[in-house]
Design an enzyme around this catalytic site. Structure first.
Site, PDB file in Angstrom:
ATOM      1  N   GLU A 188      -0.575 -37.859  -2.307  1.00  0.00           N
ATOM      2  CA  GLU A 188      -0.341 -37.186  -3.579  1.00  0.00           C
ATOM      3  C   GLU A 188       0.979 -36.428  -3.651  1.00  0.00           C
ATOM      4  O   GLU A 188       0.977 -35.190  -3.779  1.00  0.00           O
ATOM      5  CB  GLU A 188      -1.514 -36.244  -3.915  1.00  0.00           C
ATOM      6  CG  GLU A 188      -2.811 -36.991  -4.088  1.00  0.00           C
ATOM      7  CD  GLU A 188      -3.893 -36.174  -4.784  1.00  0.00           C
ATOM      8  OE1 GLU A 188      -3.652 -35.009  -5.124  1.00  0.00           O
ATOM      9  OE2 GLU A 188      -4.984 -36.725  -4.998  1.00  0.00           O
ATOM     10  N   GLU A 198      -9.123 -41.650  -2.358  1.00  0.00           N
ATOM     11  CA  GLU A 198      -9.978 -40.497  -2.655  1.00  0.00           C
ATOM     12  C   GLU A 198     -10.658 -40.713  -3.996  1.00  0.00           C
ATOM     13  O   GLU A 198     -10.025 -41.182  -4.944  1.00  0.00           O
ATOM     14  CB  GLU A 198      -9.171 -39.194  -2.793  1.00  0.00           C
ATOM     15  CG  GLU A 198      -8.617 -38.658  -1.508  1.00  0.00           C
ATOM     16  CD  GLU A 198      -7.830 -37.363  -1.702  1.00  0.00           C
ATOM     17  OE1 GLU A 198      -8.016 -36.671  -2.729  1.00  0.00           O
ATOM     18  OE2 GLU A 198      -7.017 -37.058  -0.822  1.00  0.00           O
TER      19      GLU A 198
HETATM   20  C1  FCB Z   1      -6.744 -34.169  -4.129  1.00  0.00           C
HETATM   21  C2  FCB Z   1      -6.282 -33.816  -2.731  1.00  0.00           C
HETATM   22  C3  FCB Z   1      -7.409 -33.467  -1.795  1.00  0.00           C
HETATM   23  C4  FCB Z   1      -8.473 -32.654  -2.486  1.00  0.00           C
HETATM   24  C5  FCB Z   1      -8.933 -33.362  -3.733  1.00  0.00           C
HETATM   25  C6  FCB Z   1     -10.057 -32.677  -4.460  1.00  0.00           C
HETATM   26  O1  FCB Z   1      -5.770 -33.791  -5.046  1.00  0.00           O
HETATM   27  O2  FCB Z   1      -5.558 -34.892  -2.175  1.00  0.00           O
HETATM   28  O3  FCB Z   1      -6.867 -32.814  -0.677  1.00  0.00           O
HETATM   29  O4  FCB Z   1      -8.001 -31.404  -2.729  1.00  0.00           O
HETATM   30  O5  FCB Z   1      -7.874 -33.521  -4.609  1.00  0.00           O
END
Ligand code: FCB
Length: 454
Positions: free
Chosen positions: A163, A357
């Protein structure tokens, strides 16, 4: 159709969010240690000093992963543990931790997927300018080579950045994340470009390290998904263009294609360049050659999305009614997030798309029966995975899905307020409890997704 037989079902974490042990075995401070000690910057003054104490409890955590039946575990390596000065001297004790972790995962039959940068930059490098300083990219490459040399005989799957939109947009632009800066547009664009150059250098470094002929290397941005409200082909086309277009969501650095086009196509998008070329460092065109064409998969972190439809002046957001489904941290529940975003990425770059994620925050607690009942997490994940399956059915190559998160952890500026885990953590005792969703996810894995339909 169904998930491919070799689909990789995983869960993810990151170093600063779970490890704790911040002063142990030669680790130096990261920007997050400094930021969370800064009064008023995190919820309740929470820090990652102890977090889930995973550094000491990783054996127990891997046993829980095995209980769930995870096929893969995505974790990140803490740069300040293995190169405490940011560059140069390698701290063997730091390497040893990740080596033990990797061995224990493999012994449990769980594939390790390692991220190099999930935001915990050595503070010492921040003092030299962090991503504003092009030399940080060379240090990052040194770090990548050290990690590859030490672990590449056992780890095949690597990710460079997690990210970048967040460590640039939240860390350097709005200042709500470490290191807490509020930089100008020219500086933000320089940091943006420098991290892309660093990505290219880190991939080269990994490819020159031990075991690298088997490496599968990815880059993991995030985005807020844009979702066509209907399947009308004209609407899908318009939403696809908007998805990759220059439409700042929270300021300049959020534009997805300005991250992914350079990595997968060797270009900056024309609309982004029109606004930002003036701020790019000299020689940026030549730099693109070093950034492009060397990354095997496109990771993407997806949580929520916006539905779009045609209005009187072109595309418009479909307004959500009050009381619509939301997570504890007020993100809209939009299952089709997992259909269109990965599909659009696959169409544009023709690289495997890894969901690195996806998950949600809920306010879970241990019930009187000693268990953690989180039907909302089960329902959310089921809906999202069914949409992911549609993207696969539409022809997208999607080899892996990682639930965020394996366990409740330090949610950055939100501290321990948000619980994203499949495993509940009692932060005062460290006690772990599998939530109902963890057991359910185990059944999903065992049935390779079939039970999603029942
Ligand atoms: C993302 C991050 C991770 C966590 C999730 C909820 O932005 O990569 O570390 O904080 O969100």
């Amino acid at each position: 159709m169904a998930f491919p037989a070799d689909f990789v079902w995983g869960a993810a974490t990151s170093s600063y969010q779970i490890e704790g042990a911040v002063h142990e075995d030669g680790r130096s401070s990261s920007v997050w240690d400094v930021f969370s000690a800064w009064p008023g910057k995190t919820y309740n003054g929470d820090t990652g000093e102890t977090a889930c104490d995973h550094y000491h409890r990783y054996i127990e955590d891997i046993a829980l992963m095995k209980d769930i039946g995870l096929k893969a575990y995505r974790f990140s390596i803490a740069w300040p543990r293995i190169l405490p000065d940011g560059r140069g001297r390698i701290n063997q004790k730091g390497i040893d931790f990740y080596s033990r972790l990797t061995d224990a995962l493999l012994e449990a039959g769980i594939q390790p997927w390692a991220t190099l940068f999930h935001w915990d930059m050595p503070h010492i490098l921040q003092r030299e300018g962090g991503w504003l300083n092009p030399a940080t990219g060379d240090a990052f490459a040194e770090y990548a080579r050290a990690a590859g040399d030490a672990l590449g005989d056992r780890i095949e799957h690597w990710m460079t950045f997690n990210e970048p939109q967040c460590f640039i947009g939240l860390g350097l632009e709005s200042g709500v994340h470490a290191p807490g800066l509020k930089l100008s547009a020219p500086d933000l664009i320089a940091a943006h470009h420098n991290h892309l150059v660093a990505h290219g250098k880190a991939v080269d470094a990994l490819r020159s390290s031990r075991g690298s002929d088997r490496f599968c290397i990815g880059y993991v941005p995030t985005t807020r998904a844009l979702i066509p409200d209907t399947e009308d082909p004209a609407l899908v086309d318009a939403v696809r263009s908007a998805f990759f277009g220059y439409h700042p969501v929270a300021g300049i650095p959020w534009t997805l294609a300005a991250y992914t086009d350079p990595v997968f196509q060797g270009t900056y998008p024309a609309d982004w360049l029109a606004a930002n070329e003036q701020f790019l460092p000299c020689g940026w065109q030549t730099d693109l050659d070093g950034i492009a064409g060397k990354t095997d998969f496109c990771g993407i972190n997806l949580y929520s999305g916006e539905r779009l439809r045609f209005g009187q002046n072109g595309l418009e957001m479909v307004k959500q009614p009050s009381g619509n489904p939301q997570t504890a941290n007020k993100w809209n529940v939009e299952p089709e997030t997992l259909r269109w975003a990965p599909y659009f990425l696959w169409e544009r770059y023709k690289k495997p798309v890894v969901i690195a994620e996806n998950g949600l925050s809920l306010s879970d607690w241990v019930s009187m029966d000693g268990r953690v009942h989180d039907p909302g997490r089960i329902d959310f994940t089921r809906r999202y995975l069914l949409e992911l399956e549609k993207a696969i059915d539409q022809g997208a190559e999607i080899p892996a899905y990682f639930h965020w998160s394996l366990m409740d952890n330090f949610e950055w500026a939100e501290g321990y307020k948000e619980r994203f885990g499949l495993i509940h953590i009692d932060f005062s005792t460290g006690k772990r409890t599998l939530k109902d969703s963890a057991r359910w996810y185990g059944d999903v894995i065992q049935s390779n997704g079939t039970i999603l339909h029942t």
